[in-house]
Each structure stands twice: as structure tokens, then as C-alpha cells.
Design a protein around this motif. Structure first.
Motif, PDB file in Angstrom:
ATOM      1  N   PHE A   1       1.495  19.304  -2.331  1.00 18.56           N
ATOM      2  CA  PHE A   1       0.576  18.574  -3.254  1.00 18.56           C
ATOM      3  C   PHE A   1      -0.178  17.656  -2.221  1.00 18.56           C
ATOM      4  O   PHE A   1       0.467  16.784  -1.514  1.00 18.56           O
ATOM      5  N   ARG A   2      -1.441  17.426  -2.271  1.00 21.66           N
ATOM      6  CA  ARG A   2      -2.090  16.605  -1.537  1.00 21.66           C
ATOM      7  C   ARG A   2      -3.427  15.778  -2.345  1.00 21.66           C
ATOM      8  O   ARG A   2      -4.166  16.518  -3.111  1.00 21.66           O
ATOM      9  N   ALA A   3      -3.423  14.607  -2.316  1.00 24.48           N
ATOM     10  CA  ALA A   3      -4.316  13.890  -2.925  1.00 24.48           C
ATOM     11  C   ALA A   3      -5.019  12.748  -2.152  1.00 24.48           C
ATOM     12  O   ALA A   3      -4.337  12.312  -1.198  1.00 24.48           O
ATOM     13  N   LYS A   4      -6.372  12.452  -2.135  1.00 19.54           N
ATOM     14  CA  LYS A   4      -6.931  11.722  -1.492  1.00 19.54           C
ATOM     15  C   LYS A   4      -7.763  10.521  -2.274  1.00 19.54           C
ATOM     16  O   LYS A   4      -8.436  10.786  -3.082  1.00 19.54           O
ATOM     17  N   GLU A   5      -7.718   9.256  -1.738  1.00 21.02           N
ATOM     18  CA  GLU A   5      -8.634   8.224  -2.370  1.00 21.02           C
ATOM     19  C   GLU A   5      -9.258   7.405  -1.339  1.00 21.02           C
ATOM     20  O   GLU A   5      -8.351   6.884  -0.342  1.00 21.02           O
TER      21      GLU A   5
ATOM     22  N   ASP B   1      -6.612   6.561   1.868  1.00 23.54           N
ATOM     23  CA  ASP B   1      -5.312   6.561   1.474  1.00 23.54           C
ATOM     24  C   ASP B   1      -5.206   8.170   1.287  1.00 23.54           C
ATOM     25  O   ASP B   1      -5.819   8.853   0.235  1.00 23.54           O
ATOM     26  N   VAL B   2      -4.245   8.858   1.799  1.00 19.54           N
ATOM     27  CA  VAL B   2      -3.898  10.281   1.616  1.00 19.54           C
ATOM     28  C   VAL B   2      -2.425  10.510   1.327  1.00 19.54           C
ATOM     29  O   VAL B   2      -1.483   9.983   1.957  1.00 19.54           O
ATOM     30  N   GLY B   3      -2.121  11.014   0.174  1.00 18.91           N
ATOM     31  CA  GLY B   3      -0.927  10.880  -0.187  1.00 18.91           C
ATOM     32  C   GLY B   3      -0.264  12.699  -0.028  1.00 18.91           C
ATOM     33  O   GLY B   3      -1.133  13.616  -0.797  1.00 18.91           O
TER      34      GLY B   3
ATOM     35  N   THR C   1      -0.523   8.045   4.119  1.00 18.20           N
ATOM     36  CA  THR C   1      -1.171   7.652   5.240  1.00 18.20           C
ATOM     37  C   THR C   1      -2.146   6.743   4.842  1.00 18.20           C
ATOM     38  O   THR C   1      -3.068   7.221   4.014  1.00 18.20           O
ATOM     39  N   LEU C   2      -2.383   5.581   5.217  1.00 13.97           N
ATOM     40  CA  LEU C   2      -3.270   4.506   5.045  1.00 13.97           C
ATOM     41  C   LEU C   2      -3.989   4.350   6.358  1.00 13.97           C
ATOM     42  O   LEU C   2      -3.419   3.823   7.332  1.00 13.97           O
ATOM     43  N   LYS C   3      -5.479   4.311   5.974  1.00 17.80           N
ATOM     44  CA  LYS C   3      -6.455   4.144   7.213  1.00 17.80           C
ATOM     45  C   LYS C   3      -7.364   2.916   6.774  1.00 17.80           C
ATOM     46  O   LYS C   3      -7.886   3.169   5.859  1.00 17.80           O
ATOM     47  N   ALA C   4      -7.342   1.932   7.524  1.00 18.74           N
ATOM     48  CA  ALA C   4      -8.326   0.837   7.292  1.00 18.74           C
ATOM     49  C   ALA C   4      -8.519   0.073   8.265  1.00 18.74           C
ATOM     50  O   ALA C   4      -8.085   0.155   9.453  1.00 18.74           O
TER      51      ALA C   4
END
Length: 242
Positions: free
Chosen positions: A99-103, A118-120, A155-158
Motif C-alpha cells: 500500500f502506498r499513500a502520499k500527502e 510525506d509518503v507512507g 519518508t518525510l521530505k521538507a
């Protein structure tokens, strides 16, 4: 005259008796023939012994965090691949599913705005116990149940923070039911739905400050159970002819 009538009556009764015996013999033979015939059932020699499969669809996490009144990364892409090997009705298999979700969110402190991506991901790998029920020449219902390894990764990118990863592992179960339509002896179409369930413990973060915050705030387990529905294809495996 009386004697002749009696003889005629006896003759008629004899004819009816013989006729009744013939009918009874015929019925008995028919019953034997029916009983001797094999009962109609699935001819497993005409069914593949297994298949490899792949599918893609949508997944929905049942219990999610609430962010500003909306479900945070609760729905996303779900894909699955694997194989099933049957011994007539029952068999075994292997499943790999993710499962892959992106916000994407924008955070502001009143002076500057920072965009955060944010990608989970939830990866699931498990052995399966499988079953199938043939409905006709081309239609088959199939099901599977299993228990395996569940891996969570976020994975969090900022801006200014770079890339931060959080990971956790757990054990979880799954259940699937689907419908297959055989297009040919090589390939078929499938639609299926199911559930992957598991609870994830405290994640490990590759950032010391965030790990300290997680250790302080994370007191229980995260429910990572999700419902899914996919469409896909089956590539059939047949017995080798001798």
C-alpha cells in the motif's frame, strides 16, 4: 362357458403379471445404471494446477490519524503479486502486497512557508492457504488466508530538514476473496477484495531529535489494518503431458 371365462381371466392375469415383471425389471436396471454412473462434479484434469498473478487497485486504512479534520493518508494505491499452487480444490501460495499513500502539506509560522511531502508505505509478505470453487467452464471463485511479515516505512521530505525515514516491523494476517474469468488456457482476468491486518509498534527514525519526540509521544501501537480491492490477471500453470 363358465370354465372358459375362468381360463380367459387366468390368461389375462398372466399377461398383466408378465408385463408388470418386465416393467419392474426395466426400472431396476435403470436405477442400477443411474447408480453406476459417476456423480457430476469438477473435472480437475481440466483445471490449471495453479497460476501466477498480479493486480492493482485501491487500499483504505481503517484506522488513521486525523489531521485538521481529514483522514491523513488513509487511501492510496494498492498492488499485489504472487502465485498459487492447487491440489484439486485446496492449495498454497505466496503473496507480496504493498500500500502506498502520499500527502503534501504546507506549514507556516507566520513569516515563512515550508512545503512538506510525506509518503507512507505498508509492505506485506506472507504464505497463503488457498481454495477455489469452479462455477462453470470459465468462472471460478477463489479465496486465500495467510499470516506474514508487515513492514511500515514513512519518508518525510521538507525544506531545511532533508529526507527523514521512519520504519517499523510487525506480524499480520490477511484474507482475500475473488472472482476469476478465464479468457484462454493461458490468461484470465480477476477481481478481488480483502483485508490486511496488523498493529505496528514504535517506529525507528533516522533523526535523533525526532526519535526522542517519538519515544515520548508514542505510547501504544498503530493499527495498520486496511481494506483493499484490486483488478488483475492470472497466468495459468498446467500439468505437463506425459
Amino acid at each position: 362357458m363358465k370354465k372358459q371365462i375362468i381360463l380367459l381371466a387366468i390368461s389375462i392375469l398372466g399377461v398383466f403379471s408378465l408385463h408388470a415383471q418386465e416393467i419392474n425389471k426395466s426400472l431396476t436396471q435403470s436405477k442400477k445404471e443411474v447408480n453406476s454412473q459417476p456423480r457430476k462434479g469438477t473435472d480437475w484434469n481440466k483445471q490449471p494446477i495453479g497460476y501466477v498473478f498480479g493486480g492493482v487497485g485501491i487500499g483504505h486504512i481503517v484506522s488513521t490519524e486525523e489531521v485538521e479534520g481529514t483522514s491523513y493518508m488513509s487511501t492510496g494505491l494498492d498492488w499485489r503479486v504472487g502465485m498459487s499452487r492447487y491440489y484439486n480444490r485446496w492449495g498454497w501460495g505466496v503473496l507480496v502486497q504493498q500500500f502506498r499513500a502520499k500527502e503534501t502539506m504546507s506549514l507556516t509560522d507566520g513569516f515563512q512557508t515550508m512545503e512538506m511531502k510525506d509518503v507512507g508505505r505498508l509492505l506485506y509478505i506472507a504464505p497463503q492457504f488457498t481454495g477455489r470453487w469452479v462455477l462453470g467452464e470459465k468462472l471460478t471463485i477463489y479465496g486465500a488466508i495467510g499470516w506474514g511479515w508487515l513492514r511500515y516505512k514513512e519518508t518525510l521530505k521538507a525544506d531545511g530538514l532533508g529526507k527523514i525515514n521512519a520504519t517499523a516491523n510487525a506480524l499480520g494476517g490477511n484474507f482475500t476473496v475473488g472472482l476469476e474469468y478465464r479468457l484462454s488456457s493461458v490468461i484470465g482476468l480477476s477481481v478481488d477484495a480483502g483485508l490486511v491486518g496488523g498493529e505496528i509498534g514504535k517506529p525507528k527514525v533516522d533523526n535523533d531529535e525526532l526519535q526522542a519526540a517519538v519515544n515520548e509521544l508514542y505510547t501504544g501501537k498503530m493499527d495498520a489494518s486496511r481494506l483493499y480491492a484490486t483488478v488483475g490477471a492470472h497466468i495459468y500453470i498446467w500439468k505437463k503431458k506425459r
